[in-house]
Motif scaffolding. Structure first.
Motif, PDB file in Angstrom:
ATOM      1  N   ALA A  87      -5.814  -3.315  -4.077  1.00 27.34           N
ATOM      2  CA  ALA A  87      -5.547  -4.721  -4.407  1.00 27.34           C
ATOM      3  C   ALA A  87      -4.068  -5.060  -4.299  1.00 27.34           C
ATOM      4  N   GLN A  88      -3.212  -4.052  -4.507  1.00 28.90           N
ATOM      5  CA  GLN A  88      -1.764  -4.271  -4.461  1.00 28.90           C
ATOM      6  C   GLN A  88      -1.173  -4.023  -3.080  1.00 28.90           C
ATOM      7  N   GLY A  89      -1.999  -3.665  -2.122  1.00 26.36           N
ATOM      8  CA  GLY A  89      -1.494  -3.389  -0.784  1.00 26.36           C
ATOM      9  C   GLY A  89      -0.796  -2.046  -0.670  1.00 26.36           C
ATOM     10  N   LEU A  90      -1.095  -1.144  -1.607  1.00 30.06           N
ATOM     11  CA  LEU A  90      -0.519   0.196  -1.577  1.00 30.06           C
ATOM     12  C   LEU A  90      -1.482   1.170  -0.903  1.00 30.06           C
ATOM     13  N   THR A  91      -0.979   2.329  -0.511  1.00 28.72           N
ATOM     14  CA  THR A  91      -1.847   3.365   0.034  1.00 28.72           C
ATOM     15  C   THR A  91      -2.844   3.800  -1.034  1.00 28.72           C
ATOM     16  N   ALA A  92      -4.111   3.631  -0.775  1.00 25.32           N
ATOM     17  CA  ALA A  92      -5.145   3.906  -1.783  1.00 25.32           C
ATOM     18  C   ALA A  92      -5.524   5.385  -1.751  1.00 25.32           C
TER      19      ALA A  92
END
Length: 267
Positions: free
Chosen positions: A237-242
């Motif tokens: 959701a935060q646009g980080l590497t999941a």
């Protein structure tokens, strides 16, 4: 008046316990941080029915004086041996319901200070009773470590009359609140990296923060599949590497999102 023991006796009991666990380890499942402190108090003569409290939060609130390490040094010249050390987090979903709303946060871990930058505690991440040297005796540990000192109502710290007067005057104030507020806005860059398989206080903090943002995790300090899934959902959701690894970027994003969420709740 509460039964009192000397801080020297409490320190000696802590040192003896550290020597004993070298040959006969005490697992965290057998004795958590609260139970360890109570065991030491009982060994020194405090009746079990008196000091058997409901968790580290209860011990934190039972202290005659509470404040940051810096405040303790300023007020008393040093953090005295036998003082209780606490990790206090902001109130969250993880905070026991009966302590929510009193402005004192969540004291979710405790130690007994032995002096010289050494303390004894029972660590979930290290598996049981052990020595800690993370706290150097003068300053708050920034990465989610010790940020509050408590002077126990059952321990005589050998304070002067003037210092005892300060305890009586300041002990009822909200000195601990400064540490709680500081931990809300703390620099998360030094927070421990955690991932699936990790245990301990940093994981409890993570689980509580995720719950504050809408997750429904059991705050047990165990980074299992449910926590991993919640982390990956947040990261995506935060646009980080999941990837499920909570490092510097994820901690910072969590802190920022939580601050916004907490602000929205109070508007």
């Amino acid at each position: 008046m509460a039964t009192k023991i000397t801080n020297a006796a409490l320190i000696a009991a802590g040192e003896a316990k550290l020597r004993a666990v070298q040959s006969a380890p005490i697992l965290y499942a057998e004795m958590d941080c609260q139970a360890l402190v109570e065991a030491l108090l009982i060994e020194c003569g405090i009746p079990a029915k008196v000091c058997n409290l409901a968790g580290s939060n209860a011990h934190f609130r039972a202290c005659d004086w509470r404040g940051t390490p810096e405040e303790c040094v300023k007020q008393f010249g040093a953090v005295p041996g036998g003082a209780f050390l606490f990790i206090v987090e902001p109130e969250s979903d993880a905070t026991p319901a009966k302590y929510r709303g009193d402005g004192m946060g969540d004291a979710n871990h405790m130690y007994v200070y032995l002096g010289g930058g050494r303390a004894i505690h029972s660590s979930q991440s290290r598996g049981g009773v052990c020595e800690s040297t993370n706290f150097k005796g003068t300053k708050t540990v920034p990465n989610g470590g010790v940020n509050c000192v408590g002077l126990s109502c059952w321990v005589d710290y050998g304070l002067s009359d003037e210092q005892e007067s300060a305890v009586a005057t300041l002990g009822v104030s909200t000195v601990a609140q400064e540490a709680v507020v500081a931990s809300v806005s703390a620099d998360t860059s030094a927070y421990y990296t955690v991932k699936q398989g990790c245990l301990g206080g940093a994981v409890r903090r993570l689980q509580g923060w995720l719950n504050d943002l809408g997750a429904s995790l059991q705050v047990d300090g165990e980074f299992g599949p449910a926590t991993d899934a919640a982390v990956r959902t947040f990261q995506q959701a935060q646009g980080l590497t999941a990837d499920g690894i909570v490092g510097q970027k994820t901690w910072a994003a969590l802190a920022e999102a939580r601050t916004v969420a907490m602000g929205a709740k109070t508007e």
